[in-house]
Design an enzyme around this catalytic site. Structure first.
Site, PDB file in Angstrom:
ATOM      1  N   LYS A 172      -0.714  36.688  84.608  1.00 39.05           N
ATOM      2  CA  LYS A 172      -2.127  37.035  84.455  1.00 39.05           C
ATOM      3  C   LYS A 172      -2.413  38.517  84.661  1.00 39.05           C
ATOM      4  O   LYS A 172      -3.380  39.043  84.101  1.00 39.05           O
ATOM      5  CB  LYS A 172      -2.981  36.190  85.405  1.00 39.05           C
TER       6      LYS A 172
ATOM      7  N   ASP B  50     -11.230  31.485  83.543  1.00 38.68           N
ATOM      8  CA  ASP B  50     -11.248  30.784  84.835  1.00 38.68           C
ATOM      9  C   ASP B  50     -12.593  30.960  85.531  1.00 38.68           C
ATOM     10  O   ASP B  50     -13.141  30.016  86.109  1.00 38.68           O
ATOM     11  CB  ASP B  50     -10.143  31.310  85.754  1.00 38.68           C
TER      12      ASP B  50
END
Length: 279
Positions: free
Chosen positions: A72, A109
């Site tokens: 990420k 997210d």
């Protein structure tokens, strides 16, 4: 522009380890429900060292990528731009590949957390508690920046983690107070508790659930329920699960990658529940 159902496009989830990922189940269910018969979604075991070569070899048929740990942050210098949401936590879990080869890093997210809470009736809270201080905790802080009007207390195990959460609080403009993990039972009395720790970490807290708990957001989904979530439900508290988060963030990924909105939330949730039950 939304793609035609017969367009042959590819997407995938990358990470290491990746065999456990439910993303293929969710995205394929979305493609089926949307009639995108030419679309495929795979998983690839890719670590930080292998990521640059993988991205370099992507052709024009690729529409997007989902990224999990440890990629990420590693992907950020490898994309052309990142959204404000991704930049706010230095984390990209989605790469959208445009037809001209432009690579846009995004983070679903954070809005996925907000959407999961909203689905359970949580639009705004006066205060909240976070259990843990890892990468997911920073995303949780970013989500709370959108819905929490007061203090967020983060329960952590070390001074290094405490300092990190304070930095994230300043960066995200969230009023963060750090507390020792030894006092984590106190967190359970907050209007919203977000558990971001690995499996088993919060098991010892289950016995401390108050008689009238409010809302628990536990980011785990396998195994489910966690001991804390089971006890919370038994006492009548509201529970938002990691599957709720996973589905909502995947909905946003599908919409960004395919151009089709809204994505089929219920079909994706049903597929995820079925896959977990089979495990």
């Amino acid at each position: 522009m939304p793609t035609r159902a017969t367009d042959a496009r590819r997407a995938a989830v990358l990470g290491s380890p990746i065999a456990h990922s439910l993303s293929p189940v969710l995205h394929r269910a979305a493609y089926e429900a949307l009639g995108l018969t030419g679309w495929s979604y795979d998983r690839f075991e890719i670590d930080e060292a292998a990521l640059p070569d993988f991205l370099r070899q992507l052709g024009p048929e690729w529409a997007g990528l989902s990224l999990t740990m440890p990629l990420k942050r590693a992907v950020i210098p490898l994309v052309d731009e990142i959204t404000e949401t991704a930049a706010s936590v230095d984390a990209v879990n989605t790469v959208v590949l445009t037809e001209d080869g432009h690579r846009v890093g995004d983070n679903t997210d954070i809005p996925g957390m907000v959407a999961a809470l909203r689905e359970h009736g949580i639009e705004q809270v006066e205060s909240a508690a976070i259990l843990g201080a890892g990468a997911t905790a920073s995303s949780a802080l970013a989500a709370l920046a959108r819905i929490c009007t007061g203090e967020v207390v983060a329960y952590v195990r070390s001074e290094a983690r405490a300092a990190e959460m304070r930095r994230w609080g300043e960066r995200l403009e969230v009023d963060v107070r750090v507390a020792d993990w030894a006092d984590a039972a106190e967190a359970l009395r907050a209007p919203l508790v977000v558990a971001t720790t690995p499996a088993g970490t919060t098991d010892a807290l289950a016995a401390a659930v108050p008689e009238r708990p409010a809302t628990l957001f536990d980011v785990l989904y396998d195994p489910w329920p966690t001991e804390l979530a089971a006890r919370w439900s038994m006492f009548g508290g509201a529970v938002v699960s990691g599957l709720d988060l996973l589905v909502h963030q995947a909905v946003l990924q599908v919409e960004r990658m395919t151009g089709h909105a809204p994505a089929p939330l219920e079909a994706m949730r049903h597929a995820g529940e079925k896959a977990l039950a089979a495990r």
